[in-house]
Every structure is written in structure tokens, then in C-alpha cells.
Design a protein around this motif. Structure first.
Motif, PDB file in Angstrom:
ATOM      1  N   ARG A  90       0.829  -0.523   0.289  1.00 16.40           N
ATOM      2  CA  ARG A  90      -0.076  -0.222  -0.154  1.00 16.40           C
ATOM      3  C   ARG A  90       1.204   1.468  -0.226  1.00 16.40           C
ATOM      4  N   GLN A  91       0.667   2.408  -0.039  1.00 20.84           N
ATOM      5  CA  GLN A  91       1.565   4.016  -0.328  1.00 20.84           C
ATOM      6  C   GLN A  91       0.368   4.660  -0.102  1.00 20.84           C
ATOM      7  N   ALA A  92       0.277   5.276   0.960  1.00 27.03           N
ATOM      8  CA  ALA A  92       0.046   6.327   1.226  1.00 27.03           C
ATOM      9  C   ALA A  92      -0.092   7.940   1.448  1.00 27.03           C
ATOM     10  N   PRO A  93      -0.186   8.901   1.109  1.00 27.00           N
ATOM     11  CA  PRO A  93      -0.457   9.912  -0.019  1.00 27.00           C
ATOM     12  C   PRO A  93       0.600  10.469   0.802  1.00 27.00           C
ATOM     13  N   GLY A  94       1.695  11.101   0.230  1.00 25.58           N
ATOM     14  CA  GLY A  94       3.003  11.637   0.536  1.00 25.58           C
ATOM     15  C   GLY A  94       4.314   9.643   1.817  1.00 25.58           C
ATOM     16  N   LYS A  95       3.744   8.757   1.074  1.00 27.78           N
ATOM     17  CA  LYS A  95       4.890   8.070   1.734  1.00 27.78           C
ATOM     18  C   LYS A  95       4.964   7.122   0.574  1.00 27.78           C
ATOM     19  N   GLN A  96       6.240   6.140   0.827  1.00 29.52           N
ATOM     20  CA  GLN A  96       6.538   5.128   0.410  1.00 29.52           C
ATOM     21  C   GLN A  96       5.468   4.373  -0.144  1.00 29.52           C
ATOM     22  N   ARG A  97       5.960   3.789  -0.711  1.00 30.83           N
ATOM     23  CA  ARG A  97       5.152   1.821  -0.773  1.00 30.83           C
ATOM     24  C   ARG A  97       5.182   0.980   0.297  1.00 30.83           C
ATOM     25  N   GLU A  98       4.001   0.531   1.037  1.00 32.75           N
ATOM     26  CA  GLU A  98       5.260  -0.402   1.951  1.00 32.75           C
ATOM     27  C   GLU A  98       4.184  -1.730   1.934  1.00 32.75           C
ATOM     28  N   LEU A  99       5.117  -3.028   1.976  1.00 30.58           N
ATOM     29  CA  LEU A  99       4.337  -4.424   2.387  1.00 30.58           C
ATOM     30  C   LEU A  99       3.385  -4.434   3.185  1.00 30.58           C
ATOM     31  N   VAL A 100       2.491  -5.084   3.724  1.00 32.42           N
ATOM     32  CA  VAL A 100       1.997  -5.207   4.426  1.00 32.42           C
ATOM     33  C   VAL A 100       1.393  -6.876   5.080  1.00 32.42           C
ATOM     34  N   ALA A 101       0.986  -7.218   3.450  1.00 29.89           N
ATOM     35  CA  ALA A 101       1.311  -9.097   4.093  1.00 29.89           C
ATOM     36  C   ALA A 101       2.060 -10.140   2.645  1.00 29.89           C
ATOM     37  N   THR A 102       2.576 -10.898   3.018  1.00 31.15           N
ATOM     38  CA  THR A 102       2.083 -11.889   2.300  1.00 31.15           C
ATOM     39  C   THR A 102       1.848 -13.711   1.697  1.00 31.15           C
ATOM     40  N   ILE A 103       1.025 -14.416   0.971  1.00 33.77           N
ATOM     41  CA  ILE A 103       1.833 -15.367   1.221  1.00 33.77           C
ATOM     42  C   ILE A 103       2.372 -16.317   0.368  1.00 33.77           C
ATOM     43  N   THR A 104       2.559 -17.720   0.499  1.00 35.58           N
ATOM     44  CA  THR A 104       3.693 -18.109  -0.103  1.00 35.58           C
ATOM     45  C   THR A 104       2.094 -18.894  -0.834  1.00 35.58           C
ATOM     46  N   SER A 105       2.869 -19.579  -1.861  1.00 39.76           N
ATOM     47  CA  SER A 105       2.365 -20.821  -2.954  1.00 39.76           C
ATOM     48  C   SER A 105       1.641 -21.791  -2.187  1.00 39.76           C
ATOM     49  N   GLY A 106       1.779 -22.134  -1.019  1.00 41.73           N
ATOM     50  CA  GLY A 106       1.391 -23.085   0.356  1.00 41.73           C
ATOM     51  C   GLY A 106       0.540 -22.819   1.326  1.00 41.73           C
ATOM     52  N   GLY A 107       0.296 -20.952   1.178  1.00 42.69           N
ATOM     53  CA  GLY A 107      -0.521 -20.739   1.863  1.00 42.69           C
ATOM     54  C   GLY A 107      -0.219 -20.115   2.786  1.00 42.69           C
ATOM     55  N   VAL A 108       1.112 -19.964   3.032  1.00 39.43           N
ATOM     56  CA  VAL A 108       1.746 -20.100   4.584  1.00 39.43           C
ATOM     57  C   VAL A 108       2.101 -18.423   4.159  1.00 39.43           C
ATOM     58  N   THR A 109       1.555 -17.451   5.388  1.00 35.77           N
ATOM     59  CA  THR A 109       1.413 -15.851   5.574  1.00 35.77           C
ATOM     60  C   THR A 109       2.392 -15.447   6.722  1.00 35.77           C
ATOM     61  N   ASN A 110       2.309 -13.745   6.020  1.00 38.38           N
ATOM     62  CA  ASN A 110       2.855 -12.962   6.628  1.00 38.38           C
ATOM     63  C   ASN A 110       2.003 -11.716   7.183  1.00 38.38           C
ATOM     64  N   TYR A 111       2.453 -11.238   8.089  1.00 34.48           N
ATOM     65  CA  TYR A 111       1.801  -9.674   7.976  1.00 34.48           C
ATOM     66  C   TYR A 111       3.304  -8.590   9.038  1.00 34.48           C
ATOM     67  N   VAL A 112       2.494  -6.836   8.211  1.00 32.09           N
ATOM     68  CA  VAL A 112       3.470  -6.470   9.729  1.00 32.09           C
ATOM     69  C   VAL A 112       2.328  -6.391  10.434  1.00 32.09           C
ATOM     70  N   ASP A 113       3.079  -5.860  11.468  1.00 32.59           N
ATOM     71  CA  ASP A 113       3.150  -5.417  12.912  1.00 32.59           C
ATOM     72  C   ASP A 113       1.192  -4.524  12.781  1.00 32.59           C
ATOM     73  N   SER A 114       1.282  -3.361  11.465  1.00 34.27           N
ATOM     74  CA  SER A 114       0.411  -2.386  12.358  1.00 34.27           C
ATOM     75  C   SER A 114      -0.721  -3.461  11.738  1.00 34.27           C
ATOM     76  N   VAL A 115      -0.716  -4.220  10.843  1.00 33.80           N
ATOM     77  CA  VAL A 115      -1.905  -4.687  10.399  1.00 33.80           C
ATOM     78  C   VAL A 115      -2.514  -5.793  10.796  1.00 33.80           C
ATOM     79  N   LYS A 116      -1.493  -7.053  11.282  1.00 32.96           N
ATOM     80  CA  LYS A 116      -1.789  -7.721  12.590  1.00 32.96           C
ATOM     81  C   LYS A 116      -3.315  -8.625  12.858  1.00 32.96           C
ATOM     82  N   GLY A 117      -4.066  -9.382  12.935  1.00 34.71           N
ATOM     83  CA  GLY A 117      -5.195  -8.771  13.512  1.00 34.71           C
ATOM     84  C   GLY A 117      -6.681  -8.576  12.787  1.00 34.71           C
ATOM     85  N   ARG A 118      -5.830  -7.794  11.584  1.00 35.65           N
ATOM     86  CA  ARG A 118      -7.439  -6.867  11.045  1.00 35.65           C
ATOM     87  C   ARG A 118      -7.229  -7.433   9.467  1.00 35.65           C
ATOM     88  N   LEU A 119      -6.181  -7.703   8.784  1.00 34.18           N
ATOM     89  CA  LEU A 119      -6.332  -8.117   7.347  1.00 34.18           C
ATOM     90  C   LEU A 119      -5.636  -9.286   7.829  1.00 34.18           C
TER      91      LEU A 119
END
Length: 114
Positions: free
Chosen positions: A38-67
Motif C-alpha cells: 500500500r502507498q499512502a499520500p506522501g509516503k513510500q509504498r510499503e509491504l503489508v502482507a505476503t502469502i506463499t504458494s502453500g498458503g503460509v502468510t506473514n503480516y506487518v505488525d500494524s495490520v496483524k489481526g485485522r487484514l
């Protein structure tokens, strides 16, 4: 040429939910790790979540439990379920291959009002 098309954004009140989709025109999802950014106005693009082909997920702390990121390889589609949205989640959301991104799509705008 592979294209990524994001959709599902919109305007919601704080605490609301949205489901974002990212459709790939070619078979790029498997076996790649996919990410939502995601990229907010005036900010750099940031990674918020990833998922492997097998379904393993990872999230940045700011979105954990919500996204929640998910994928359907058969449909060449990656999803991002966004719940309990906050005004600070306001941004243009993109998906792409993690670490070796392809051409970026147009993104989908998420606006969260307080």
C-alpha cells in the motif's frame, strides 16, 4: 505481458471492512510468493502482507489481526480481507510478486473515514 488488476477498494467508516482482489492475467501466482502493498499520500509504498504458494502468510505488525491475505491459484487471484479498518489504513493498495515485482497495476483506493 502479465497484468495485475486490483479491485474492491472504496470509502468506509472506521471499523468497517473491505475485500480486495487482485487478478493476474497470466499464470504468475504459482509458485511465487505474492504480496499486498500500500502507498499512502506522501509516503513510500510499503509491504503489508505476503502469502506463499502453500498458503503460509506473514503480516506487518500494524495490520496483524485485522487484514487477511489469501490466494486462489486456480483463479490466478490474490485477496486481502480488511476488517476493523482505521483511518491510517487509507492508501492505494497493490498486489505483486514478492521480492521480484512485475509491472505495477493501477491499484485500488481504500479510504477510511473517522
Amino acid at each position: 505481458q502479465v497484468q495485475l488488476v486490483e479491485s474492491g477498494g472504496g470509502l468506509v467508516q472506521a471499523g468497517g471492512s473491505l475485500r480486495l482482489s487482485c487478478a493476474a492475467s497470466g499464470r504468475i501466482l504459482s509458485p511465487n510468493v505474492m504480496g499486498w502493498y500500500r502507498q499512502a499520500p506522501g509516503k513510500q509504498r510499503e509491504l503489508v502482507a505476503t502469502i506463499t504458494s502453500g498458503g503460509v502468510t506473514n503480516y506487518v505488525d500494524s495490520v496483524k489481526g485485522r487484514l487477511t491475505i489469501s490466494r486462489d491459484n486456480a483463479k490466478n487471484t490474490v485477496y486481502l480481507q480488511a476488517n476493523s479498518l482505521k483511518p491510517e489504513d487509507t492508501a492505494v493498495y497493490y498486489c505483486n510478486v514478492f521480492l521480484t515485482p512485475l509491472n505495477w497495476g493501477q491499484g485500488t483506493q481504500v479510504t477510511v473515514s473517522s
